[in-house]
Design an enzyme around this catalytic site. Structure first.
Site, PDB file in Angstrom:
ATOM      1  N   TYR A  88      -1.635   0.142  10.858  1.00 17.87           N
ATOM      2  CA  TYR A  88      -1.871  -0.300   9.479  1.00 17.87           C
ATOM      3  C   TYR A  88      -0.656   0.018   8.615  1.00 17.87           C
ATOM      4  CZ  TYR A  88      -3.674  -0.612   4.753  1.00 17.87           C
ATOM      5  OH  TYR A  88      -3.836  -0.941   3.431  1.00 17.87           O
ATOM      6  N   SER A  99       0.858  -1.188   0.000  1.00 23.08           N
ATOM      7  CA  SER A  99       0.000   0.000   0.000  1.00 23.08           C
ATOM      8  C   SER A  99       0.887   1.229   0.000  1.00 23.08           C
ATOM      9  CB  SER A  99      -0.887   0.010   1.255  1.00 23.08           C
ATOM     10  OG  SER A  99      -1.538   1.256   1.413  1.00 23.08           O
TER      11      SER A  99
END
Length: 250
Positions: free
Chosen positions: A151, A138
Site C-alpha cells: 500500500y 497518503s
C-alpha cells in the site's frame, strides 16, 4: 461560465465530500464511481445546486475508463479540474504472508487507475491550455510502515506521478497538487479489513481522526488559489497524529 470537475471515487469518503463542497462553490460535476445507485443518489442531491453528470466505471478497467470519458459530450469534455481520488487498501500483513490478489487490487487501483484516468483527461486539459489535477496520495506515500509495504509503495507512486505531472504540465498552464492525508475516518479501514467492522473501528479509537470534509476543504483551497499560486503538496494529519503510525490516543 462554471468550472467543471471530474471526481473519481465520488460515491463515498473524500470524493463525496469534495463533490458536495464543490457543488456549494458552484463547480459543475462529473461524478465517477462503481455504484450507479450511489452515483444517482449523490447526483440527485447536488443537481439543485450545479449541473451534474455521472460515469459508471472501475478505474482499474482501462477500456471502460477510456470509453466512458470519451463518451462525454463536448460540453462535459470541457473539464477544468481532475480529482484522482479513487483508491483502496487491501489487507495488512507482511510481504511473505501477503495475498497477491490484494497487491494487484492496490497497484491496479491506486497506480494504474490513476494513470488510466489521467491519460483520458490530460489531452482535454492540454487542448484548453489550462486546468488543475489533484492527486490523493497518503502519509503512507511519504512514510513506509511494516505490514503495509505494498500500500505504501502504491501511494509513493502517486507522489512520484504527481511530481512527474507537474514537471511535464506546468509549461502548459496545468497545475498539479498532491494531497497526502493522514488518518481519515472513512470506509478506508473497513475495506482494508475486508468488512470487519470491529477491527476497522479500533483504528479510530482514542483520538479525533480527520474527516473527509477536512480533506475536501484543502482541495477546494488548492483549486481556488490565484493563478500565480500552485499548491504543490499538502500533508494533512489529525492533531493527535505525528507520523504515519504514531497516534497519541487517550
Amino acid at each position: 461560465m462554471s468550472r467543471i470537475a471530474l471526481i473519481t471515487g465520488a460515491t463515498s469518503g473524500i470524493g463525496k465530500a469534495t463533490a458536495e463542497l464543490f457543488a456549494d462553490a458552484g463547480i459543475d460535476l462529473i461524478l465517477c464511481g462503481r455504484r450507479q445507485e450511489k452515483l444517482d443518489e449523490i447526483a440527485e442531491k447536488l443537481s439543485s445546486k450545479v449541473q451534474v453528470t455521472t460515469l459508471l466505471f472501475d478505474v482499474r478497467d482501462k477500456g471502460a475508463v477510456l470509453a466512458m470519458i470519451n463518451s462525454l459530450s463536448d460540453h462535459w469534455k470541457n473539464i477544468d479540474i481532475l480529482i484522482n481520488n479513487a483508491g483502496n487498501a487491501h489487507g495488512l500483513g507482511s510481504l511473505d504472508e501477503g495475498d497477491p490478489e490484494d497487491w494487484d487490487a492496490m497497484i491496479d487501483g491506486n497506480v494504474k487507475g490513476l494513470l488510466y484516468v489521467s491519460k483520458a483527461v490530460i489531452p482535454l486539459l492540454l487542448e484548453k491550455g489550462k486546468g488543475h489535477i489533484v492527486n490523493i496520495s497518503s502519509i503512507a506515500g511519504k512514510q513506509t510502515y511494516a505490514n503495509g509495504a505494498v500500500y505504501c509503495a502504491s501511494k509513493a507512486a502517486v507522489e512520484v506521478l504527481s511530481e512527474g505531472m507537474r514537471l511535464e504540465l506546468t509549461q502548459h498552464g496545468i497545475k498539479v497538487t498532491n494531497v497526502a492525508p493522514g488518518a481519515v475516518e472513512t470506509e478506508f479501514s473497513l475495506v482494508r479489513f475486508k468488512g470487519d467492522e470491529s477491527r476497522a473501528e479500533k483504528v479510530y479509537e482514542g483520538f479525533d481522526p480527520l474527516q473527509a470534509g477536512d480533506i475536501a476543504d484543502a482541495i477546494l483551497y488548492a483549486v481556488n488559489a490565484p493563478d500565480r499560486v500552485t499548491i504543490a503538496d499538502i500533508t494533512i494529519l489529525a492533531s493527535a497524529q505525528s507520523a504515519a503510525t504514531t497516534i497519541y490516543r487517550k
